[in-house]
Enzyme design. Structure first.
Site, PDB file in Angstrom:
ATOM      1  N   ILE A  56       0.566  -1.224   0.022  1.00  0.00           N
ATOM      2  CA  ILE A  56      -0.033  -0.183  -0.014  1.00  0.00           C
ATOM      3  C   ILE A  56       0.706   1.267   0.063  1.00  0.00           C
ATOM      4  CG2 ILE A  56      -2.014  -1.214   1.211  1.00  0.00           C
ATOM      5  CD1 ILE A  56      -1.051   0.005   3.780  1.00  0.00           C
ATOM      6  N   GLY A  59       8.730   3.342   0.387  1.00  0.00           N
ATOM      7  CA  GLY A  59       9.597   4.101   0.728  1.00  0.00           C
ATOM      8  C   GLY A  59      10.994   3.760   0.370  1.00  0.00           C
ATOM      9  N   LYS A  60      12.045   4.476   0.410  1.00  0.00           N
ATOM     10  CA  LYS A  60      13.322   4.240   0.205  1.00  0.00           C
ATOM     11  C   LYS A  60      13.810   2.813   0.875  1.00  0.00           C
ATOM     12  CE  LYS A  60      14.503   8.448   1.679  1.00  0.00           C
ATOM     13  NZ  LYS A  60      15.471   9.438   1.938  1.00  0.00           N
ATOM     14  N   ALA A  62      11.994   0.917   2.889  1.00  0.00           N
ATOM     15  CA  ALA A  62      10.778  -0.307   3.267  1.00  0.00           C
ATOM     16  C   ALA A  62       9.682  -0.263   2.395  1.00  0.00           C
ATOM     17  CB  ALA A  62      10.263  -0.214   4.751  1.00  0.00           C
ATOM     18  N   VAL A  64       5.403  -0.937   2.664  1.00  0.00           N
ATOM     19  CA  VAL A  64       4.263  -1.286   3.777  1.00  0.00           C
ATOM     20  C   VAL A  64       3.295  -2.098   2.970  1.00  0.00           C
ATOM     21  CG1 VAL A  64       2.647  -0.291   5.186  1.00  0.00           C
ATOM     22  CG2 VAL A  64       4.502   1.167   4.666  1.00  0.00           C
ATOM     23  N   ASP A 190      13.168  13.496  11.485  1.00  0.00           N
ATOM     24  CA  ASP A 190      12.898  13.470  10.275  1.00  0.00           C
ATOM     25  C   ASP A 190      11.429  13.962   9.976  1.00  0.00           C
ATOM     26  OD1 ASP A 190      13.353  13.244   7.383  1.00  0.00           O
ATOM     27  OD2 ASP A 190      12.942  10.885   7.317  1.00  0.00           O
ATOM     28  N   TYR A 194       5.622  14.946   5.069  1.00  0.00           N
ATOM     29  CA  TYR A 194       5.801  13.725   4.355  1.00  0.00           C
ATOM     30  C   TYR A 194       5.505  12.343   5.339  1.00  0.00           C
ATOM     31  CZ  TYR A 194       7.042  16.263   0.212  1.00  0.00           C
ATOM     32  OH  TYR A 194       6.977  17.068  -0.777  1.00  0.00           O
ATOM     33  N   ASP A 207       7.088   6.865  10.454  1.00  0.00           N
ATOM     34  CA  ASP A 207       8.374   6.601  10.043  1.00  0.00           C
ATOM     35  C   ASP A 207       9.421   7.234  11.174  1.00  0.00           C
ATOM     36  OD1 ASP A 207       7.483   5.913   7.654  1.00  0.00           O
ATOM     37  OD2 ASP A 207       7.649   7.749   6.760  1.00  0.00           O
TER      38      ASP A 207
END
Length: 280
Positions: A56, A59-60, A62, A64, A190, A194, A207
């Site tokens: 769904i 990311g860089k 991982a 999901v 971070d 986003y 995250d």
């Protein structure tokens, strides 16, 4: 007019695949190598998850995956890639954190370490009262957490769906940063639009892999950057924001004193953060 609900249901159904078919898993998604499959089976054997569906989000570091538990509740499985090049520029978040001895050279151990790091960070944030998806379990490179969304459709990112009440949302995020820092002894490191989900006008911070302990040697710089990012985003939406330097100074000063929790707020010297910022 197309039936949007049917389109969405069809899109969800396309994510479904059978967990028993290992070859099919590999074809559906390249994240499922033998190492990850063993971790997935272990999580299933512990009866943490019953069904697994398709990806769904990505990311860089991982991907999901949507799943369900034995009660039919949605779960999110964050599956870390077992490739060392997926974790570039991550040394500062590992080497300066006293909880971790160093960066492993083995990519499988690196993925597992980052997974364990995020689970621990999320658990600390969750227990501190920060609004985060509830962490449930982890094994090797798979982190299982609460699914924010509904029936396989994840909540949108804050960058895509701004809150209805911008000012209240800004204050809410700042107070969550305070809870993480003062109660959880954590800096997200971070934080931005986003990695905040907007679900029913509740803002969930996600995250947490990069989050560091407040003992980190660069904690002030990391905290300042988080606050600056939040101020930048919300000021563009029209919110009235506090000076980021003033916020960071207040957080550091308040973290060195005793606190109590009253109505979900951190109280230091009989003042919550907003009162402190307005007075000082």
């Amino acid at each position: 007019m197309p039936d949007e609900s049917k389109i969405e249901r069809d899109r969800i159904e396309k994510r479904r695949f059978r967990i028993k078919d290992i070859d099919q898993l590999k074809l559906v998604d390249d994240v499922f190598n033998e190492y990850t499959l063993r971790a997935l089976y272990e999580i299933m054997n512990r009866r943490i998850i019953l069904e697994v569906y398709g990806p769904i989000a990505q990311g860089k570091e991982a991907k999901v995956i949507w799943g369900k538990d034995y009660d039919g509740e949605d779960l999110a499985l964050k599956v870390y890639y077992t490739l060392a090049n997926r974790f570039v520029n991550r040394n500062p978040y590992i080497m300066g954190d006293r909880r971790f001895g160093g960066k492993p050279s083995n990519p499988f151990k690196l993925a597992s370490m980052w997974c364990r790091k995020e689970f621990r960070n999320m658990k600390r944030a969750y227990e501190a009262g920060v609004l985060v998806p509830k962490p449930i379990a982890f094994y090797n490179n798979i982190l299982v957490m609460e699914f924010i969304g509904e029936e396989g459709v994840p909540a949108p990112l804050l960058k895509d769906v701004p809150p209805d009440d911008v000012q209240a949302a800004y204050i809410d995020v700042v107070l969550n940063v305070e809870k993480a820092f003062i109660i959880g002894k954590l800096i997200h490191a971070d934080l931005s639009e986003y990695n905040i989900l907007n679900w029913n006008n509740k803002l969930y911070i996600i995250d947490w892999g990069s989050a560091v302990d407040s003992s980190h040697p660069n904690f002030i710089d990391l905290l300042y950057r988080d606050v600056k990012n939040i101020n930048r985003f919300f000021s563009k939406l029209g919110a009235s924001v506090f000076d980021e330097g003033k916020i960071v100074k207040a957080l550091v000063e308040r973290s060195r004193r005793n606190y109590i929790i009253n109505d979900g707020k951190v109280i230091v010297d009989n003042k919550d953060l907003l009162s402190y910022l307005n007075i000082n």
